[in-house]
Design a protein around this motif. Structure first.
Motif, PDB file in Angstrom:
ATOM      1  N   GLN A   2      -2.316  -7.123  -2.299  1.00 22.87           N
ATOM      2  CA  GLN A   2      -1.315  -6.343  -1.564  1.00 22.87           C
ATOM      3  C   GLN A   2      -1.978  -5.612  -0.407  1.00 22.87           C
ATOM      4  O   GLN A   2      -2.792  -4.722  -0.614  1.00 22.87           O
ATOM      5  CB  GLN A   2      -0.648  -5.316  -2.486  1.00 22.87           C
ATOM      6  CG  GLN A   2       0.098  -5.928  -3.647  1.00 22.87           C
ATOM      7  CD  GLN A   2       1.193  -6.867  -3.204  1.00 22.87           C
ATOM      8  OE1 GLN A   2       2.013  -6.507  -2.367  1.00 22.87           O
ATOM      9  NE2 GLN A   2       1.208  -8.072  -3.744  1.00 22.87           N
ATOM     10  N   SER A  46       0.197   5.655  -3.112  1.00 19.33           N
ATOM     11  CA  SER A  46       1.591   5.238  -3.096  1.00 19.33           C
ATOM     12  C   SER A  46       2.414   6.139  -3.996  1.00 19.33           C
ATOM     13  O   SER A  46       1.900   6.752  -4.920  1.00 19.33           O
ATOM     14  CB  SER A  46       1.718   3.778  -3.564  1.00 19.33           C
ATOM     15  OG  SER A  46       1.330   3.670  -4.909  1.00 19.33           O
ATOM     16  N   SER A  64      -2.654  -6.687  -7.358  1.00 24.26           N
ATOM     17  CA  SER A  64      -2.857  -5.471  -6.568  1.00 24.26           C
ATOM     18  C   SER A  64      -3.832  -5.706  -5.426  1.00 24.26           C
ATOM     19  O   SER A  64      -3.648  -5.195  -4.311  1.00 24.26           O
ATOM     20  CB  SER A  64      -3.379  -4.348  -7.459  1.00 24.26           C
ATOM     21  OG  SER A  64      -2.382  -3.930  -8.364  1.00 24.26           O
ATOM     22  N   GLU A  66       7.056   1.795   0.192  1.00 23.15           N
ATOM     23  CA  GLU A  66       7.231   3.206  -0.124  1.00 23.15           C
ATOM     24  C   GLU A  66       8.305   3.824   0.761  1.00 23.15           C
ATOM     25  O   GLU A  66       9.148   4.588   0.303  1.00 23.15           O
ATOM     26  CB  GLU A  66       5.903   3.940   0.057  1.00 23.15           C
ATOM     27  CG  GLU A  66       6.011   5.436  -0.243  1.00 23.15           C
ATOM     28  CD  GLU A  66       4.664   6.120  -0.135  1.00 23.15           C
ATOM     29  OE1 GLU A  66       3.654   5.421   0.023  1.00 23.15           O
ATOM     30  OE2 GLU A  66       4.638   7.350  -0.194  1.00 23.15           O
ATOM     31  N   ARG A  71       5.336   2.283  -6.670  1.00 21.92           N
ATOM     32  CA  ARG A  71       4.606   1.594  -7.737  1.00 21.92           C
ATOM     33  C   ARG A  71       5.574   0.854  -8.658  1.00 21.92           C
ATOM     34  O   ARG A  71       5.297  -0.266  -9.081  1.00 21.92           O
ATOM     35  CB  ARG A  71       3.772   2.597  -8.539  1.00 21.92           C
ATOM     36  CG  ARG A  71       2.939   1.930  -9.625  1.00 21.92           C
ATOM     37  CD  ARG A  71       2.097   2.906 -10.401  1.00 21.92           C
ATOM     38  NE  ARG A  71       1.054   3.501  -9.591  1.00 21.92           N
ATOM     39  CZ  ARG A  71       0.006   4.139 -10.102  1.00 21.92           C
ATOM     40  NH1 ARG A  71      -0.128   4.257 -11.415  1.00 21.92           N
ATOM     41  NH2 ARG A  71      -0.905   4.674  -9.324  1.00 21.92           N
ATOM     42  N   ILE A 105       2.393  -1.901   1.097  1.00 24.79           N
ATOM     43  CA  ILE A 105       2.705  -0.811   0.177  1.00 24.79           C
ATOM     44  C   ILE A 105       3.369   0.336   0.920  1.00 24.79           C
ATOM     45  O   ILE A 105       4.299   0.954   0.439  1.00 24.79           O
ATOM     46  CB  ILE A 105       1.427  -0.347  -0.539  1.00 24.79           C
ATOM     47  CG1 ILE A 105       0.908  -1.499  -1.397  1.00 24.79           C
ATOM     48  CG2 ILE A 105       1.677   0.880  -1.381  1.00 24.79           C
ATOM     49  CD1 ILE A 105      -0.398  -1.230  -2.083  1.00 24.79           C
ATOM     50  N   LEU A 142       6.487  -2.361  -7.042  1.00 25.28           N
ATOM     51  CA  LEU A 142       5.409  -3.345  -7.137  1.00 25.28           C
ATOM     52  C   LEU A 142       5.336  -3.950  -8.538  1.00 25.28           C
ATOM     53  O   LEU A 142       5.121  -5.153  -8.699  1.00 25.28           O
ATOM     54  CB  LEU A 142       4.068  -2.687  -6.789  1.00 25.28           C
ATOM     55  CG  LEU A 142       3.776  -2.474  -5.301  1.00 25.28           C
ATOM     56  CD1 LEU A 142       2.468  -1.729  -5.135  1.00 25.28           C
ATOM     57  CD2 LEU A 142       3.728  -3.796  -4.566  1.00 25.28           C
ATOM     58  N   THR A 172      -1.464  -0.589  -8.727  1.00 29.27           N
ATOM     59  CA  THR A 172      -1.657  -0.051  -7.385  1.00 29.27           C
ATOM     60  C   THR A 172      -3.142   0.142  -7.122  1.00 29.27           C
ATOM     61  O   THR A 172      -3.812   0.803  -7.905  1.00 29.27           O
ATOM     62  CB  THR A 172      -0.940   1.298  -7.219  1.00 29.27           C
ATOM     63  OG1 THR A 172       0.454   1.102  -7.469  1.00 29.27           O
ATOM     64  CG2 THR A 172      -1.113   1.842  -5.813  1.00 29.27           C
TER      65      THR A 172
END
Length: 376
Positions: free
Chosen positions: A185, A106, A182, A194, A111, A190, A114, A100
């Motif tokens: 992204q 986040s 990361s 979330e 996480r 994100i 991801l 992240t």
């Protein structure tokens, strides 16, 4: 050249004999896997200047062969499902702190999502690398348990390969891949993940096992406690993560995430880049926040989860409950009686003639006494 060929043949026979004795794979399958491992070891020994200069090429070849054989057998013995979980856990722990971007706040669940996305892509990359390095067809896919174990062992080694960086430094390949992932992204992605996250599955050290936190630890690492996405356990974990992050304790949150996977101390130190002394300090700080969370910030939630709430005499046995009542003073007895009546804290404060803050502090001390008795 003849000596090298004999060395390769000797290594092949060593691998082949061990695989036949330690697995139920067919003879043909054992030969194929042994041949691939022997060829990989030969290539490494020939290309490594350090091994060539050592004058002990055969010793190195045998050691590398045994290491790869043991990795393969470990995954074979775990089986298909447990092997995948073990590999996933190992790689997740390595990339956790890198996956992240630091500028994005986040949640823990976001996480995890991801990490899941990243590793699915990494597994495909590792399979392609395995096909390429073992000179297999582009369509090759593990079709037996031994081949799957071979691929999983390769994937672990592939991810842990050290890649040279400028300045004489190096980094594990999977970490470099995670950092690139990361950076690609966008923040809105994100945020969306979330908001969509509803739950995630989670497939030591003296202080982590201290009596004051042992119940929390045992329940959190117990896979049997995972019953549903919205289980009480998941709520406790998420709230503790939020509690730590809201207090700018991201390093404690990272430490907690790794502890949930029950990783050994040395591996945690390596992942977080800490010396033993730094890790010990972080551990003590985490313990402080864990106790504050469990006995003060969200005591009702934690005690309900551990079946140690007021309805269960704070988790004490009849004899422990009697000891507890003998150890607390008249003011604490009165506080306990008011709490058992489910009165709001403002009303309790008025009945005791003290402030809300004093009620909370006294209750914290009372819960500490109960925890001490329960764990000793």
């Amino acid at each position: 050249m003849a000596e090298i060929e004999r060395g390769v043949e000797d290594i092949f026979e060593l691998l082949f004999t061990e695989l036949q004795q330690s697995t139920r794979a067919s003879e043909a399958n054992c030969r194929e896997v042994s041949g691939r491992i022997a060829a990989e070891v030969e290539r490494i020994c020939q290309q490594s200047k350090r091994i060539q200069a050592s004058g002990e090429v055969r010793t190195w070849a045998i050691a590398l062969s045994r290491h790869r054989l043991q990795q393969c057998l470990n995954y074979y013995k775990l089986g298909s499902q447990a092997g995948r979980i073990d590999l996933h856990s190992t790689l997740s722990a390595i990339v956790y702190r890198y996956i992240t971007p630091p500028q994005v706040q986040s949640s823990y669940q976001a996480r995890l999502n991801l990490i899941e996305d990243f590793l699915q892509g990494f597994y495909l990359e590792a399979l392609n690398a395995f096909r390429r390095e073992a000179q297999l067809e582009a369509t090759f896919s593990p079709s037996t348990l031994l081949e799957l174990a071979e691929y999983m062992a390769f994937t672990e080694r592939y991810g842990k390969r050290r890649i040279p960086l400028p300045g004489g430094r190096s980094q594990q390949l999977i970490v470099l891949r995670a950092q690139t992932f990361s950076q690609q992204q966008p923040p809105e992605t994100i945020v969306d993940m979330e908001q969509a996250a509803e739950g995630a599955s989670l497939d030591s050290d003296r202080t982590w096992n201290d009596s004051s936190v042992q119940q929390v630890r045992e329940a959190m690492v117990d896979p049997d406690s995972l019953s549903a996405e919205d289980s009480l356990r998941e709520t406790v974990i998420q709230e503790l993560m939020t509690y730590l992050q809201n207090r700018d304790q991201q390093d404690c949150a990272d430490y907690f995430a790794l502890r949930l996977q029950d990783l050994p101390t040395a591996e945690i130190e390596a992942i977080l880049g800490l010396t033993p002394r730094e890790r010990d300090y972080l551990q003590q700080r985490f313990k402080y926040h864990l106790i504050r969370f469990a006995l003060s910030h969200r005591w009702e939630l934690v005690h309900e989860w551990l079946e140690a709430d007021l309805d269960h005499n704070l988790g004490l046995s009849p004899s422990q409950w009697q000891t507890f009542q003998q150890k607390i003073g008249p003011e604490q007895v009165k506080l306990l009686e008011l709490k058992q009546q489910n009165l709001p804290e403002a009303q309790i404060a008025q009945a005791l003639g003290c402030t809300l803050n004093q009620v909370q502090k006294r209750w914290f001390k009372l819960l500490e006494v109960a925890w001490e008795i329960r764990n000793h």
